[in-house]
Structure formats: C-alpha cells, structure tokens
Design a protein around this motif. Structure first.
Motif, PDB file in Angstrom:
ATOM      1  N   GLY A 198       0.807  -1.214   0.000  1.00  0.00           N
ATOM      2  CA  GLY A 198       0.000   0.000   0.000  1.00  0.00           C
ATOM      3  C   GLY A 198       0.839   1.262   0.000  1.00  0.00           C
ATOM      4  O   GLY A 198       0.478   2.260  -0.625  1.00  0.00           O
ATOM      5  N   GLU A 220       1.860   2.093  -3.456  1.00  0.00           N
ATOM      6  CA  GLU A 220       0.720   2.658  -4.188  1.00  0.00           C
ATOM      7  C   GLU A 220       0.533   4.127  -3.821  1.00  0.00           C
ATOM      8  O   GLU A 220       0.275   4.955  -4.698  1.00  0.00           O
ATOM      9  N   ALA A 248      -7.620   2.022  -4.582  1.00  0.00           N
ATOM     10  CA  ALA A 248      -7.386   2.213  -3.150  1.00  0.00           C
ATOM     11  C   ALA A 248      -8.699   2.167  -2.384  1.00  0.00           C
ATOM     12  O   ALA A 248      -8.790   1.528  -1.328  1.00  0.00           O
TER      13      ALA A 248
END
Length: 83
Positions: free
Chosen positions: A11, A14, A47
């Motif tokens: 994450g 990202e 997301a």
C-alpha cells in the motif's frame, strides 16, 4: 503489516505512485496532466476498493462505510457488494 502498509500488499508503494501522479497533474503539457489525472483516478478507485474490502472484513456495516465515503448505503453496496 504496518501502519503505512496495513494490508501487507504494498500500500505504501501505491501511495507513493499516487503522489507522483498528483504532482504530474500540474505538468505544463495538458495532455500529460490529463493522462496523470486519469491514472490518479484509477489508482484512487483501486485504493477505495481495497479500503472498503478491509472495512467489511473488520466488520463495518455498509451504512458506516457509506457515511465515511460520503455516499448512500445503497451506492456503496451496489458498487462493492457481492463481487
């Protein structure tokens, strides 16, 4: 799993990519800025889907997720329910 990468799936990477895309929306070339905006929107959608999935796994109700996203319960359930 960490706070920066709560699901253990990169994450943080990202988020860094999203920051770069957000910065690229200020490009002097409008074509490049528009392409960056398109990719930023796609990254934000990915997301959001990840966060909604995690919220459901942790027991949040559709109504609470919808409230946090600023949409109706029906809208969030239609988009993310039973896939």
């Amino acid at each position: 799993m960490t706070r920066a990468d709560p699901d253990g799936r990169g994450g943080h990477v990202e988020v860094q990519a999203m920051v770069r895309l957000a910065e690229a929306t200020g490009d002097d070339d409008p074509r490049a800025a528009l392409a960056a905006a398109r990719e930023l929107r796609r990254a934000a959608e990915r997301a959001e889907a990840t966060v909604v999935r995690r919220a459901r796994l942790q027991g949040l109700a559709w109504a609470e997720i919808a409230e946090q996203l600023g949409v109706t319960r029906q809208a969030v359930h239609k988009r993310y329910g039973r896939r």
